[in-house]
Design an enzyme around this catalytic site. Structure first.
Site, PDB file in Angstrom:
ATOM      1  N   ASP A   1      34.391  39.509  12.253  1.00 30.52           N
ATOM      2  CA  ASP A   1      34.260  40.386  13.416  1.00 30.52           C
ATOM      3  C   ASP A   1      33.110  41.388  13.302  1.00 30.52           C
ATOM      4  O   ASP A   1      33.012  42.318  14.104  1.00 30.52           O
ATOM      5  CB  ASP A   1      35.582  41.112  13.682  1.00 30.52           C
ATOM      6  CG  ASP A   1      36.032  41.971  12.505  1.00 30.52           C
ATOM      7  OD1 ASP A   1      35.674  41.657  11.359  1.00 30.52           O
ATOM      8  OD2 ASP A   1      36.758  42.956  12.739  1.00 30.52           O
TER       9      ASP A   1
ATOM     10  N   LYS B   1      34.083  50.415  10.991  1.00 29.37           N
ATOM     11  CA  LYS B   1      33.012  50.098  10.065  1.00 29.37           C
ATOM     12  C   LYS B   1      32.037  49.189  10.785  1.00 29.37           C
ATOM     13  O   LYS B   1      32.382  48.562  11.779  1.00 29.37           O
ATOM     14  CB  LYS B   1      33.552  49.485   8.783  1.00 29.37           C
ATOM     15  CG  LYS B   1      34.504  48.308   8.934  1.00 29.37           C
ATOM     16  CD  LYS B   1      35.102  47.993   7.569  1.00 29.37           C
ATOM     17  CE  LYS B   1      35.984  46.757   7.605  1.00 29.37           C
ATOM     18  NZ  LYS B   1      37.353  47.046   8.043  1.00 29.37           N
TER      19      LYS B   1
ATOM     20  N   SER C   1      39.409  39.093  11.485  1.00 27.90           N
ATOM     21  CA  SER C   1      38.337  39.567  10.603  1.00 27.90           C
ATOM     22  C   SER C   1      37.861  38.523   9.601  1.00 27.90           C
ATOM     23  O   SER C   1      37.373  37.480   9.987  1.00 27.90           O
ATOM     24  CB  SER C   1      38.801  40.843   9.910  1.00 27.90           C
ATOM     25  OG  SER C   1      37.744  41.424   9.221  1.00 27.90           O
ATOM     26  N   HIS C   2      38.095  38.789   8.320  1.00 28.53           N
ATOM     27  CA  HIS C   2      37.565  37.914   7.263  1.00 28.53           C
ATOM     28  C   HIS C   2      38.467  36.706   6.995  1.00 28.53           C
ATOM     29  O   HIS C   2      38.120  35.868   6.166  1.00 28.53           O
ATOM     30  CB  HIS C   2      37.402  38.731   5.984  1.00 28.53           C
ATOM     31  CG  HIS C   2      38.658  39.447   5.606  1.00 28.53           C
ATOM     32  ND1 HIS C   2      39.058  40.592   6.228  1.00 28.53           N
ATOM     33  CD2 HIS C   2      39.622  39.152   4.713  1.00 28.53           C
ATOM     34  CE1 HIS C   2      40.209  40.991   5.725  1.00 28.53           C
ATOM     35  NE2 HIS C   2      40.574  40.138   4.795  1.00 28.53           N
TER      36      HIS C   2
ATOM     37  N   ASP D   1      31.070  39.817   8.235  1.00 26.09           N
ATOM     38  CA  ASP D   1      32.315  39.035   8.262  1.00 26.09           C
ATOM     39  C   ASP D   1      32.642  38.517   9.662  1.00 26.09           C
ATOM     40  O   ASP D   1      31.826  38.616  10.580  1.00 26.09           O
ATOM     41  CB  ASP D   1      33.473  39.874   7.709  1.00 26.09           C
ATOM     42  CG  ASP D   1      33.872  40.997   8.647  1.00 26.09           C
ATOM     43  OD1 ASP D   1      33.002  41.460   9.406  1.00 26.09           O
ATOM     44  OD2 ASP D   1      35.047  41.408   8.633  1.00 26.09           O
TER      45      ASP D   1
ATOM     46  N   ASP E   1      32.270  43.758  11.128  1.00 29.45           N
ATOM     47  CA  ASP E   1      32.353  45.143  10.659  1.00 29.45           C
ATOM     48  C   ASP E   1      32.071  45.298   9.164  1.00 29.45           C
ATOM     49  O   ASP E   1      31.895  46.413   8.686  1.00 29.45           O
ATOM     50  CB  ASP E   1      33.697  45.797  11.056  1.00 29.45           C
ATOM     51  CG  ASP E   1      34.909  45.027  10.572  1.00 29.45           C
ATOM     52  OD1 ASP E   1      34.739  43.982   9.922  1.00 29.45           O
ATOM     53  OD2 ASP E   1      36.035  45.477  10.871  1.00 29.45           O
ATOM     54  N   ARG E   2      32.021  44.192   8.435  1.00 34.74           N
ATOM     55  CA  ARG E   2      31.732  44.307   6.994  1.00 34.74           C
ATOM     56  C   ARG E   2      30.281  43.964   6.694  1.00 34.74           C
ATOM     57  O   ARG E   2      29.612  43.306   7.497  1.00 34.74           O
ATOM     58  CB  ARG E   2      32.608  43.350   6.200  1.00 34.74           C
ATOM     59  CG  ARG E   2      34.062  43.653   6.287  1.00 34.74           C
ATOM     60  CD  ARG E   2      34.848  42.766   5.357  1.00 34.74           C
ATOM     61  NE  ARG E   2      36.263  43.096   5.446  1.00 34.74           N
ATOM     62  CZ  ARG E   2      37.153  42.806   4.526  1.00 34.74           C
ATOM     63  NH1 ARG E   2      36.786  42.154   3.436  1.00 34.74           N
ATOM     64  NH2 ARG E   2      38.414  43.140   4.672  1.00 34.74           N
TER      65      ARG E   2
HETATM   66  C1  VG1 Z   1      41.529  44.718   3.699  1.00 36.23           C
HETATM   67  C2  VG1 Z   1      40.635  45.660   2.934  1.00 36.23           C
HETATM   68  C3  VG1 Z   1      40.539  46.996   3.651  1.00 36.23           C
HETATM   69  C4  VG1 Z   1      40.043  46.762   5.091  1.00 36.23           C
HETATM   70  C5  VG1 Z   1      40.948  45.766   5.786  1.00 36.23           C
HETATM   71  C6  VG1 Z   1      40.433  45.402   7.168  1.00 36.23           C
HETATM   72  O1  VG1 Z   1      42.833  45.250   3.780  1.00 36.23           O
HETATM   73  O2  VG1 Z   1      41.101  45.841   1.634  1.00 36.23           O
HETATM   74  O3  VG1 Z   1      39.670  47.840   2.949  1.00 36.23           O
HETATM   75  O4  VG1 Z   1      40.054  47.970   5.807  1.00 36.23           O
HETATM   76  O5  VG1 Z   1      41.021  44.559   5.025  1.00 36.23           O
HETATM   77  O6  VG1 Z   1      39.128  44.945   7.107  1.00 36.23           O
HETATM   78  P1  VG1 Z   1      44.035  44.785   2.799  1.00 36.23           P
HETATM   79  O7  VG1 Z   1      45.242  45.535   3.281  1.00 36.23           O
HETATM   80  O8  VG1 Z   1      44.128  43.323   2.913  1.00 36.23           O
HETATM   81  O9  VG1 Z   1      43.605  45.194   1.431  1.00 36.23           O
HETATM   82  V1  VG1 Z   1      38.585  43.835   8.235  1.00 36.23           V
HETATM   83  O10 VG1 Z   1      37.020  43.592   8.006  1.00 36.23           O
HETATM   84  O11 VG1 Z   1      39.787  42.822   8.206  1.00 36.23           O
HETATM   85  O12 VG1 Z   1      38.811  44.551   9.786  1.00 36.23           O
HETATM   86 CO    CO Z   2      36.245  42.705   9.634  1.00 35.86          CO
END
Ligand code: VG1
Ligand code: CO
Length: 544
Positions: A280, A377, A113-114, A278, A282-283
């Site tokens: 992948d 998302k 993801s990010h 982001d 989804d953000r």
């Molecule tokens: C973070 C965010 C959470 C989100 C998760 C995955 O998790 O706070 O809201 O659902 O990333 O998002 P954490 O446990 O690091 O707070 V993504 O865009 O990585 O799929």
């Molecule tokens: Co993501």
């Protein structure tokens, strides 16, 4: 081509976090590491024989190698068909869309993801179930349990498959179908939004937008939808070619990491609307001209305006938000007379509510918004939703947000992250906090009085499953809140997240700079949790 059964030994660190298993690329490159986890998924879900799987990723470094390994393992484990995104590319929302559309057993998403990518960055893997959503905790726990005892995995001894050309090939007795990464997703978007109105808006010569894909997976989707289909000028999409290392950047759509976009939207001749997504896809981050929309406000505003959009014209069944997300959506739900559910962090907790028809829109403070159209998302969906509202209301982003605050009040909101702190120190901080929780209610900090304090626990209203230890909440009598939790997606040490929120109904006080408006709460958070002392850091590493 023969099926090989390879002997292996377990790794002790394959516990999925908030969103799948995330580790440094070098960890995934260890012999058997990826294979062990994939076999653990297949063993935990069981009924693979004759089943269909969706497979794709965000294009980061190691995506292609991982796809070849997983294809050969899927063939050896009895799958009859794997639908794989062309060149290995499928955004998280597109994967969810394809799983649902073709009623597959599930899907595997390769993404961290990010988190940054490249040989020195992170890699990740996530299993999504047949409803298109992230595997719930029951399944991720079964995968983890299996990974701790695994002693063999199955893989087909064969050549790599061509994943660049659309069409079908055979891998043993399994079919590999390379699918267009964008078309199913685009068709779903066209069914939800008024594409004629959007096309008019984007071609009227007056309204300019800018989409920053941050060199991640959203590029191909944004080019296809905004430039090709809706007629926005070429160049509307910045950084639109997915790169294995995201151009060295951090593919996280916020004011800190999407700095090119921020410069444009806050610069001279700024466009009317800007958005970023982001790694992948989804953000989403939504910007107006010289104006930032907090994700929590964004969810509230989409909910308040949903009936202006064709796919939601019938109204909403309910709203769901993660616990640390601001209470702005609750106010909209109250006005609409619908329920607002408060879930733990992570999209896997929304699945049951969406499946049961209890919620239509959901969101998180971490730049995630989505609906019952899929079970993830969805970054571009949020952008199209905003544009559809703008096309109907013919007002600027800022006007719409200010009108919303006037009607519902403003929830000032910010998240302070302390990244890569020593895990033991982070655990001590959380333990100390828990220890003092019972003594906090009634305590006064300046003009703030603690109303309640607890460690958030969630009972799923659909299946009754209980998730404990989901973050410490401290609520004040005026509606302000401070939340503390440790991240479940980081790969270095621990990350402490401090979420701060206050409520301001008075329009004349809705224009204060956010950190200033939250200044007292920031100090109180430090006083209660002794952040500086416990982390050894005197300020957060990232403020969003
Ligand atoms: C973070 C965010 C959470 C989100 C998760 C995955 O998790 O706070 O809201 O659902 O990333 O998002 P954490 O446990 O690091 O707070 V993504 O865009 O990585 O799929
Ligand atoms: Co993501």
């Amino acid at each position: 081509m023969t099926i090989q059964t390879i002997a292996t030994t377990p790794f002790s660190d394959q516990k999925p976090g908030t969103s799948g298993l995330r580790k440094a690329v070098s960890v995934f490159q260890q012999p058997h590491y990826l294979e062990n986890f994939v076999q653990s998924i297949f063993d935990a879900i069981g009924n693979c024989t004759g089943a269909t799987l969706v497979l794709g990723g965000d294009g980061r470094f190691y995506n292609r190698q991982a796809i070849q390994i997983i294809l050969k393992m899927a063939a050896a484990n009895g799958f009859s068909l794997v639908k794989v995104g062309q060149r290995g590319i499928l955004s998280t929302p597109a994967t969810s869309c394809v799983i649902r559309k073709y009623h597959t057993l599930g899907g595997i998403i390769l993404s961290a993801s990010h988190n940054p990518g490249g040989p020195n960055g992170d890699f990740g893997i996530k299993y999504n179930i047949g409803n298109g959503g992230p595997a719930p905790e029951k399944i991720t726990e079964a995968i983890y349990a299996r990974s701790k005892v695994i002693d063999t995995y199955k893989i087909l001894d064969s050549q790599d498959v061509n994943i660049d050309t659309l069409g079908e090939t055979k891998l043993g007795s399994m079919t590999v179908e390379v699918i267009d990464s964008v078309s199913d997703y685009q068709a779903l978007m066209e069914s939800l939004f008024d594409f004629d109105a959007l096309q008019q808006l984007l071609t009227n010569g007056k309204f300019r937008i800018c989409i920053d894909a941050l060199h991640a997976v959203t590029g191909p989707y944004a080019h296809a939808i905004f430039e090709k289909r809706l007629g926005a000028p070429v160049g509307t999409v910045m950084n639109g070619v997915p790169l294995e290392d995201f151009g060295g950047g951090h593919p996280d759509p916020n004011l800190v990491y999407a700095h090119d976009l921020v410069e444009r939207l806050f610069g001279e001749y700024a466009p009317d609307f800007g958005a970023a997504s982001d790694g992948d896809g989804d953000r989403n981050m939504i910007l107006g001209r010289k104006f930032f929309v907090t994700p929590s406000d964004s969810l509230a505003i989409l909910a308040a305006n949903a009936t202006l959009v064709p796919g939601y014209a019938g109204g909403l069944a309910g709203i769901a938000r993660s616990m640390p997300t601001s209470q702005a959506p609750d106010r909209v739900a109250a006005k609409l007379g619908i329920d607002c559910y408060e879930t733990p962090t992570g999209w896997k907790f929304f699945g049951n509510l969406l499946d049961a028809g209890k919620a239509t829109l959901c969101g998180e403070e971490s730049f995630g918004t989505g609906s019952n159209h899929i079970r993830e998302k969805d970054g571009l969906w949020a952008v199209l939703f905003w544009l559809n509202i703008l096309a109907v209301r013919q007002q600027s982003v800022e006007e719409i947000v200010r009108a919303h605050w006037q009607e519902y009040g403003r929830n000032y909101y910010s998240r302070h992250d302390y990244e890569a702190i020593d895990s033991q120190r982070a655990d001590t901080l959380m333990k100390n906090l828990q220890g003092i929780l019972p003594s906090l209610p009634g305590k006064k900090y300046g003009s703030y009085e603690v109303e309640y304090s607890d460690n958030f626990s969630y009972t799923d209203p659909v299946d009754g499953s209980v998730s404990t230890n989901q973050g410490v909440r401290i609520g004040f009598t005026d509606g302000s809140r401070i939340v503390f939790r440790l991240s479940g997606t980081g790969t270095q040490g621990a990350t402490l997240r401090v979420y701060l929120e206050s409520y301001e109904p008075d329009v004349s006080k809705q224009d204060i700079e956010t950190q200033q408006a939250l200044g007292d709460l920031i100090q109180i958070a430090d006083e209660i949790a002794q952040i500086k002392v416990n982390t050894g850091m005197d300020k957060p590493t990232v403020i969003t």
